[in-house]
Motif scaffolding. Structure first.
Motif, PDB file in Angstrom:
ATOM      1  N   SER A   1     -45.855 -11.940 -40.335  1.00  0.00           N
ATOM      2  CA  SER A   1     -44.951 -12.950 -40.876  1.00  0.00           C
ATOM      3  C   SER A   1     -45.030 -14.286 -40.128  1.00  0.00           C
ATOM      4  O   SER A   1     -44.508 -15.288 -40.602  1.00  0.00           O
ATOM      5  CB  SER A   1     -43.503 -12.442 -40.886  1.00  0.00           C
ATOM      6  N   VAL A   2     -45.665 -14.292 -38.971  1.00  0.00           N
ATOM      7  CA  VAL A   2     -45.901 -15.527 -38.221  1.00  0.00           C
ATOM      8  C   VAL A   2     -47.363 -15.552 -37.799  1.00  0.00           C
ATOM      9  O   VAL A   2     -48.043 -14.537 -37.844  1.00  0.00           O
ATOM     10  CB  VAL A   2     -44.965 -15.663 -36.985  1.00  0.00           C
ATOM     11  N   ASN A   3     -47.826 -16.709 -37.383  1.00  0.00           N
ATOM     12  CA  ASN A   3     -49.229 -16.793 -36.987  1.00  0.00           C
ATOM     13  C   ASN A   3     -49.377 -17.578 -35.694  1.00  0.00           C
ATOM     14  O   ASN A   3     -49.546 -17.001 -34.629  1.00  0.00           O
ATOM     15  CB  ASN A   3     -50.060 -17.427 -38.114  1.00  0.00           C
ATOM     16  N   ARG A   4     -49.326 -18.884 -35.763  1.00  0.00           N
ATOM     17  CA  ARG A   4     -49.575 -19.716 -34.579  1.00  0.00           C
ATOM     18  C   ARG A   4     -48.626 -19.410 -33.422  1.00  0.00           C
ATOM     19  O   ARG A   4     -48.970 -19.642 -32.275  1.00  0.00           O
ATOM     20  CB  ARG A   4     -49.496 -21.192 -34.938  1.00  0.00           C
ATOM     21  N   GLU A   5     -47.448 -18.899 -33.721  1.00  0.00           N
ATOM     22  CA  GLU A   5     -46.483 -18.592 -32.670  1.00  0.00           C
ATOM     23  C   GLU A   5     -46.974 -17.511 -31.715  1.00  0.00           C
ATOM     24  O   GLU A   5     -46.519 -17.418 -30.583  1.00  0.00           O
ATOM     25  CB  GLU A   5     -45.135 -18.185 -33.290  1.00  0.00           C
ATOM     26  N   TRP A   6     -47.939 -16.696 -32.159  1.00  0.00           N
ATOM     27  CA  TRP A   6     -48.516 -15.659 -31.295  1.00  0.00           C
ATOM     28  C   TRP A   6     -49.633 -16.212 -30.400  1.00  0.00           C
ATOM     29  O   TRP A   6     -49.937 -15.615 -29.369  1.00  0.00           O
ATOM     30  CB  TRP A   6     -49.141 -14.536 -32.134  1.00  0.00           C
ATOM     31  N   HIS A   7     -50.253 -17.293 -30.788  1.00  0.00           N
ATOM     32  CA  HIS A   7     -51.477 -17.769 -30.154  1.00  0.00           C
ATOM     33  C   HIS A   7     -51.339 -17.967 -28.642  1.00  0.00           C
ATOM     34  O   HIS A   7     -50.351 -18.516 -28.158  1.00  0.00           O
ATOM     35  CB  HIS A   7     -51.935 -19.091 -30.774  1.00  0.00           C
ATOM     36  N   ALA A   8     -52.381 -17.563 -27.927  1.00  0.00           N
ATOM     37  CA  ALA A   8     -52.540 -17.791 -26.486  1.00  0.00           C
ATOM     38  C   ALA A   8     -51.377 -17.225 -25.674  1.00  0.00           C
ATOM     39  O   ALA A   8     -50.911 -17.831 -24.720  1.00  0.00           O
ATOM     40  CB  ALA A   8     -52.739 -19.280 -26.198  1.00  0.00           C
ATOM     41  N   LYS A   9     -50.949 -16.027 -26.059  1.00  0.00           N
ATOM     42  CA  LYS A   9     -49.882 -15.337 -25.339  1.00  0.00           C
ATOM     43  C   LYS A   9     -50.306 -13.890 -25.091  1.00  0.00           C
ATOM     44  O   LYS A   9     -51.032 -13.316 -25.900  1.00  0.00           O
ATOM     45  CB  LYS A   9     -48.584 -15.377 -26.134  1.00  0.00           C
ATOM     46  N   PRO A  10     -49.853 -13.295 -23.990  1.00  0.00           N
ATOM     47  CA  PRO A  10     -50.220 -11.909 -23.704  1.00  0.00           C
ATOM     48  C   PRO A  10     -49.303 -10.913 -24.410  1.00  0.00           C
ATOM     49  O   PRO A  10     -48.120 -11.175 -24.622  1.00  0.00           O
ATOM     50  CB  PRO A  10     -50.059 -11.814 -22.191  1.00  0.00           C
ATOM     51  N   VAL A  11     -49.901  -9.771 -24.755  1.00  0.00           N
ATOM     52  CA  VAL A  11     -49.176  -8.687 -25.410  1.00  0.00           C
ATOM     53  C   VAL A  11     -49.490  -7.387 -24.672  1.00  0.00           C
ATOM     54  O   VAL A  11     -50.658  -7.079 -24.406  1.00  0.00           O
ATOM     55  CB  VAL A  11     -49.584  -8.545 -26.894  1.00  0.00           C
ATOM     56  N   GLY A  12     -48.443  -6.639 -24.365  1.00  0.00           N
ATOM     57  CA  GLY A  12     -48.584  -5.311 -23.767  1.00  0.00           C
ATOM     58  C   GLY A  12     -47.966  -4.284 -24.694  1.00  0.00           C
ATOM     59  O   GLY A  12     -47.245  -4.622 -25.644  1.00  0.00           O
ATOM     60  N   PHE A  13     -48.235  -3.015 -24.391  1.00  0.00           N
ATOM     61  CA  PHE A  13     -47.785  -1.946 -25.286  1.00  0.00           C
ATOM     62  C   PHE A  13     -47.146  -0.812 -24.514  1.00  0.00           C
ATOM     63  O   PHE A  13     -47.647  -0.378 -23.469  1.00  0.00           O
ATOM     64  CB  PHE A  13     -48.975  -1.385 -26.078  1.00  0.00           C
TER      65      PHE A  13
ATOM     66  N   ARG B   1     -51.310 -23.655 -21.920  1.00  0.00           N
ATOM     67  CA  ARG B   1     -50.800 -24.248 -23.166  1.00  0.00           C
ATOM     68  C   ARG B   1     -50.144 -25.593 -22.904  1.00  0.00           C
ATOM     69  O   ARG B   1     -50.233 -26.508 -23.738  1.00  0.00           O
ATOM     70  CB  ARG B   1     -49.793 -23.299 -23.845  1.00  0.00           C
ATOM     71  N   ALA B   2     -49.467 -25.729 -21.762  1.00  0.00           N
ATOM     72  CA  ALA B   2     -48.832 -26.991 -21.425  1.00  0.00           C
ATOM     73  C   ALA B   2     -49.866 -28.069 -21.104  1.00  0.00           C
ATOM     74  O   ALA B   2     -49.709 -29.225 -21.481  1.00  0.00           O
ATOM     75  CB  ALA B   2     -47.877 -26.808 -20.240  1.00  0.00           C
ATOM     76  N   ALA B   3     -50.928 -27.687 -20.400  1.00  0.00           N
ATOM     77  CA  ALA B   3     -51.953 -28.650 -20.015  1.00  0.00           C
ATOM     78  C   ALA B   3     -52.855 -29.041 -21.183  1.00  0.00           C
ATOM     79  O   ALA B   3     -53.299 -30.174 -21.288  1.00  0.00           O
ATOM     80  CB  ALA B   3     -52.809 -28.071 -18.881  1.00  0.00           C
ATOM     81  N   ARG B   4     -53.104 -28.073 -22.037  1.00  0.00           N
ATOM     82  CA  ARG B   4     -54.025 -28.299 -23.158  1.00  0.00           C
ATOM     83  C   ARG B   4     -53.606 -27.395 -24.297  1.00  0.00           C
ATOM     84  O   ARG B   4     -53.941 -26.205 -24.303  1.00  0.00           O
ATOM     85  CB  ARG B   4     -55.444 -27.987 -22.711  1.00  0.00           C
ATOM     86  N   PRO B   5     -52.896 -27.914 -25.282  1.00  0.00           N
ATOM     87  CA  PRO B   5     -52.425 -27.082 -26.392  1.00  0.00           C
ATOM     88  C   PRO B   5     -53.554 -26.289 -27.022  1.00  0.00           C
ATOM     89  O   PRO B   5     -54.670 -26.788 -27.194  1.00  0.00           O
ATOM     90  CB  PRO B   5     -51.825 -28.092 -27.371  1.00  0.00           C
ATOM     91  N   TYR B   6     -53.255 -25.045 -27.341  1.00  0.00           N
ATOM     92  CA  TYR B   6     -54.239 -24.153 -27.931  1.00  0.00           C
ATOM     93  C   TYR B   6     -54.397 -24.497 -29.402  1.00  0.00           C
ATOM     94  O   TYR B   6     -53.427 -24.628 -30.138  1.00  0.00           O
ATOM     95  CB  TYR B   6     -53.780 -22.699 -27.775  1.00  0.00           C
ATOM     96  N   GLY B   7     -55.616 -24.614 -29.855  1.00  0.00           N
ATOM     97  CA  GLY B   7     -55.885 -24.909 -31.262  1.00  0.00           C
ATOM     98  C   GLY B   7     -56.973 -24.024 -31.802  1.00  0.00           C
ATOM     99  O   GLY B   7     -57.870 -23.624 -31.083  1.00  0.00           O
TER     100      GLY B   7
END
Length: 180
Positions: free
Chosen positions: A86-98, A173-179
């Motif tokens: 349901s979302v897309n860019r909001e996940w970008h360049a973030k870590p995910v654990g399980f 992400r702060a220094a260089r936005p992920y695109g």
């Protein structure tokens, strides 16, 4: 140098009646809240409207995620897939654990499928997981693991990896936005 705590969302992926996810999530959240380097937001799909602007903004404001997932028929819940998609860019360049749970496989087959899904969303999935095989018998009636030493150690390693990636990727992400 003290870094500002990062925002960790713990996503409870099951919405079934009689689900065990909240027991597992409550234990994990308790481990995470003992640390000073993160703030925890519990996102329970049973009580979260998907898709919604609220869910989108919560994902967007989060620095790292832990998905608490069962394994249903060798896979993860459909409601979890709907939430992820349901979302897309909001996940970008973030870590995910399980953190997974289930029968003999402990939910690990669902985790392997989720790794492929999250790769398509430009996340970094951390290697370490916490898995509860035959989960219902591995927790006592109060919701505490019967073998706390082993699972608390595993949770610590997972949280350490998430913290490293969360801080590194937040700075990036702060220094260089992920695109893409």
């Amino acid at each position: 140098m003290s870094e500002e705590p990062f925002q960790l969302a713990v996503l409870i992926g099951s919405v079934r009646k009689g689900r065990f996810g909240p027991t597992v999530a409550d234990w994990f959240v308790g481990r995470a809240e003992q640390r000073g380097d993160m703030k925890v937001d519990v996102v329970d799909l049973l009580h979260t409207e998907i898709p919604s602007a609220d869910f989108t903004s919560r994902v967007g404001a989060t620095d790292a995620f832990v998905v608490v997932t069962p394994e249903y028929n060798h896979g993860y819940p459909g409601e979890l897939k709907l939430a992820i998609d349901s979302v897309n860019r909001e996940w970008h360049a973030k870590p995910v654990g399980f953190v997974s749970y289930g029968g003999l496989s402990g939910g690990l087959r669902s985790v392997e499928q989720l790794r492929a899904v999250f790769a398509e969303l430009h996340t970094v999935t951390v290697r370490e997981t916490v898995s509860f095989h035959n989960s219902r018998v591995n927790f006592d009636e109060k919701g505490d693991p019967r073998d706390p030493e082993a699972v608390n150690a595993a949770a610590g390693v997972l949280l350490d990896q998430l913290a490293w990636w969360a801080h590194a990727l937040r700075e990036a992400r702060a220094a260089r936005p992920y695109g893409t």
